[in-house]
Design a protein around this motif. Structure first.
Motif, PDB file in Angstrom:
ATOM      1  N   ASP A 207       0.812  -1.213   0.000  1.00 12.37           N
ATOM      2  CA  ASP A 207       0.000   0.000   0.000  1.00 12.37           C
ATOM      3  C   ASP A 207       0.847   1.266   0.000  1.00 12.37           C
ATOM      4  O   ASP A 207       0.345   2.349   0.283  1.00 12.37           O
ATOM      5  CB  ASP A 207      -0.928   0.019   1.219  1.00 12.37           C
TER       6      ASP A 207
ATOM      7  N   THR B 125       7.118   3.746   6.684  1.00 13.67           N
ATOM      8  CA  THR B 125       6.516   2.841   7.668  1.00 13.67           C
ATOM      9  C   THR B 125       7.363   1.612   7.946  1.00 13.67           C
ATOM     10  O   THR B 125       6.969   0.764   8.745  1.00 13.67           O
ATOM     11  CB  THR B 125       5.105   2.402   7.214  1.00 13.67           C
TER      12      THR B 125
ATOM     13  N   SER C 178       0.682   3.167   9.881  1.00 12.47           N
ATOM     14  CA  SER C 178       0.211   4.535   9.652  1.00 12.47           C
ATOM     15  C   SER C 178      -1.267   4.742   9.970  1.00 12.47           C
ATOM     16  O   SER C 178      -1.720   5.877  10.115  1.00 12.47           O
ATOM     17  CB  SER C 178       0.455   4.935   8.193  1.00 12.47           C
TER      18      SER C 178
ATOM     19  N   THR D 216      -3.619   4.256   7.905  1.00 12.16           N
ATOM     20  CA  THR D 216      -4.279   4.729   6.681  1.00 12.16           C
ATOM     21  C   THR D 216      -4.845   3.545   5.891  1.00 12.16           C
ATOM     22  O   THR D 216      -4.409   3.263   4.784  1.00 12.16           O
ATOM     23  CB  THR D 216      -3.284   5.519   5.818  1.00 12.16           C
TER      24      THR D 216
ATOM     25  N   GLY E 232      -7.014   1.607   3.434  1.00 12.59           N
ATOM     26  CA  GLY E 232      -7.775   1.977   2.246  1.00 12.59           C
ATOM     27  C   GLY E 232      -8.740   0.895   1.824  1.00 12.59           C
ATOM     28  O   GLY E 232      -9.319   0.948   0.753  1.00 12.59           O
TER      29      GLY E 232
ATOM     30  N   ARG F 241      -4.793  13.915  10.043  1.00 13.72           N
ATOM     31  CA  ARG F 241      -4.351  14.162   8.675  1.00 13.72           C
ATOM     32  C   ARG F 241      -3.004  13.483   8.434  1.00 13.72           C
ATOM     33  O   ARG F 241      -2.158  13.430   9.324  1.00 13.72           O
ATOM     34  CB  ARG F 241      -4.202  15.659   8.394  1.00 13.72           C
ATOM     35  N   THR F 242      -2.819  12.981   7.214  1.00 13.71           N
ATOM     36  CA  THR F 242      -1.563  12.344   6.835  1.00 13.71           C
ATOM     37  C   THR F 242      -0.974  13.048   5.622  1.00 13.71           C
ATOM     38  O   THR F 242      -1.672  13.299   4.638  1.00 13.71           O
ATOM     39  CB  THR F 242      -1.781  10.852   6.507  1.00 13.71           C
TER      40      THR F 242
ATOM     41  N   PRO G 295      -0.499   0.341   6.479  1.00 13.18           N
ATOM     42  CA  PRO G 295      -1.533   0.895   7.365  1.00 13.18           C
ATOM     43  C   PRO G 295      -1.508   0.286   8.756  1.00 13.18           C
ATOM     44  O   PRO G 295      -2.080   0.858   9.685  1.00 13.18           O
ATOM     45  CB  PRO G 295      -2.839   0.575   6.633  1.00 13.18           C
TER      46      PRO G 295
ATOM     47  N   VAL H  52      -4.761   7.418   0.137  1.00 11.48           N
ATOM     48  CA  VAL H  52      -5.210   7.507   1.528  1.00 11.48           C
ATOM     49  C   VAL H  52      -4.530   8.649   2.272  1.00 11.48           C
ATOM     50  O   VAL H  52      -4.817   8.889   3.444  1.00 11.48           O
ATOM     51  CB  VAL H  52      -4.978   6.176   2.284  1.00 11.48           C
ATOM     52  N   ALA H  53      -3.625   9.358   1.601  1.00  8.77           N
ATOM     53  CA  ALA H  53      -3.035  10.562   2.192  1.00  8.77           C
ATOM     54  C   ALA H  53      -3.985  11.732   2.006  1.00  8.77           C
ATOM     55  O   ALA H  53      -4.826  11.739   1.100  1.00  8.77           O
ATOM     56  CB  ALA H  53      -1.683  10.868   1.556  1.00  8.77           C
ATOM     57  N   ASP H  54      -3.841  12.731   2.857  1.00 10.06           N
ATOM     58  CA  ASP H  54      -4.671  13.940   2.743  1.00 10.06           C
ATOM     59  C   ASP H  54      -3.961  15.037   1.957  1.00 10.06           C
ATOM     60  O   ASP H  54      -4.612  15.835   1.273  1.00 10.06           O
ATOM     61  CB  ASP H  54      -5.009  14.469   4.144  1.00 10.06           C
TER      62      ASP H  54
END
Length: 436
Positions: free
Chosen positions: A283, A396, A290, A292, A294, A311-312, A287, A330-332
């Protein structure tokens, strides 16, 4: 046409109203147990020498050895040791890329991934055979077709080699590991697409069904399972025969989960990830670290979960990802630099095969690292924006050292697995607002 915007846009100007806090380097402690690279060949041979495995490798056999696309520590050493052992038994080994649709779903792309890990005919001392052509093996009990790499199918036997760890998108007794390698890695694009058709919410149930068809129609002479510690070091190597893979992989998965690196900070306003890439995780960023997710994957009940960040931010793409930006969805917030490195034709086949097209959506971006981080702080809700809780990691996979903002210092001091490793300091942005 690439995404474009003015470096002096309204968004960039709004970022200027945010003041970033000072940061401090933090050391995180995990289990340090590992093998040194020089020890690995002997460890591989000792495992393959077990009677339960050795008896399956006979003189004159052609043995196909899998090599995947993940950034596994010491992978070239491990695969070379397997090749050498097979040769010592009088058999004829070859290595083939077993990575589903990765590498842009082309033989050339998959060979390039192997080359980046120093897995070549010259370094391995045996042929490397790459194809996207597959052979139909049969159907699962629920009627799904199962496919296998043509070269692997034509071999007299197969040795599966892969890392055993928590999957990024589903839970089950078998996650990332040897069974997954047999189904998705050896299945190439056709096989990977077939198993993903059921959706990740069903993957823990259906993947063993696919594997059963593979094992019933393939001479799996061995599986070499690799477990790594939280420092991206080789912790254990276990060579198993076909029956032992089914019996022992679930326990090896539990052992790998115990060693999984994590961010010991439970909650943050903003998580900053320096780099994302397929060599880091399927990914892009795991995750399980992190937070995150998805897909329908979830942290395990009763075990420490990943960090919860509002927020990432992802700042860059690893060179080893070869332009594959899977996971950025999946990041902002991200940067223009990452977008400019992204290659759609390498990434989209992976997204279409997994069916998780949300993972390749592009988030809002800034023209510098500094403004990307400021933008993430600005769009957080209900936080103390004068003292934001920010955590920064390299990726990660590398978690022995992280950075935290001043608001988290006391939490670090009170944690048994963290300690400050320096003094509070400014971020160190260059004249362009970037960290490197």
């Amino acid at each position: 046409m690439a995404f474009e915007s003015s470096k002096n846009s309204v968004v960039e100007q709004l970022c200027g109203t945010v003041a970033l806090p000072k940061m401090v380097r933090v050391r995180q402690e995990f289990d340090h147990t590992h093998m040194e690279p020089a020890e690995i060949p002997n460890a591989v041979w000792a495992q393959l020498e077990r009677d339960a495995v050795k008896q399956n490798i006979k003189p004159g056999m052609t043995i196909a050895i899998t090599c995947g696309s993940r950034g596994i520590a010491n992978i070239a050493i491990i695969v070379k040791a397997i090749v050498d052992y097979v040769k010592a038994q009088g058999a004829n080994p070859f290595v083939f890329p077993a990575m589903g649709s990765h590498g842009g779903a082309t033989p050339e792309g998959q060979l390039e991934v192997l080359r980046s890990y120093h897995v070549t005919e010259e370094t391995m001392g045996c042929p490397i055979r790459a194809t996207m052509e597959t052979v139909y093996l049969g159907d699962t009990v629920e009627g799904s077709p199962v496919y296998q790499d043509k070269y692997a199918h034509e071999a007299d036997g197969v040795i599966l080699c892969g890392r055993i760890k928590a999957h990024t998108s589903f839970r089950g007794p078998y996650e990332s590991g040897l069974l997954k390698m047999s189904v998705i890695g050896m299945g190439k694009q056709h096989g990977a697409e077939s198993v993903h058709e059921s959706g990740f919410q069903n993957m823990g149930r259906v993947m063993p069904q696919f594997a059963r068809v593979v094992f019933d129609n393939t001479n799996i002479v061995a599986g070499v399972g690799i477990i790594e510690n939280a420092y991206d070091q080789t912790y254990k190597i276990a060579a198993l025969n076909a029956a032992e893979i089914w019996e022992q992989e679930p326990e090896l998965l539990k052992e790998a989960n115990r060693l999984l690196g994590r961010i010991w900070v439970d909650k943050a306003d903003v998580l900053v990830v320096d780099k994302l890439g397929k060599n880091i995780s399927g990914d892009g960023m795991d995750p399980n670290v992190s937070g995150t997710f998805g897909s329908p994957g979830r942290p395990r009940n009763g075990e420490p979960g990943p960090i919860l960040a509002q927020r990432t931010v992802v700042l860059d793409l690893t060179d080893e990802s070869h332009g594959n930006f899977n996971g950025i969805g999946v990041a902002d917030v991200t940067t223009k630099r990452l977008i400019d490195k992204s290659i759609v034709d390498v990434t989209y086949p992976n997204a279409l095969t997994s069916t998780l097209v949300n993972m390749v959506k592009m988030p809002i971006f800034a023209h510098s690292d500094e403004n990307a981080i400021k933008l993430a702080v600005r769009v957080c809700n209900m936080i103390d924006k004068q003292h934001p809780r920010i955590v920064r990691i390299a990726n990660t996979m590398e978690l022995s050292h992280i950075w935290v903002s001043e608001a988290l210092v006391e939490e670090v001091k009170d944690h048994p697995h963290m300690e400050l490793d320096g003094e509070l300091q400014d971020w160190g942005f260059d004249e362009n607002g970037n960290l490197w």
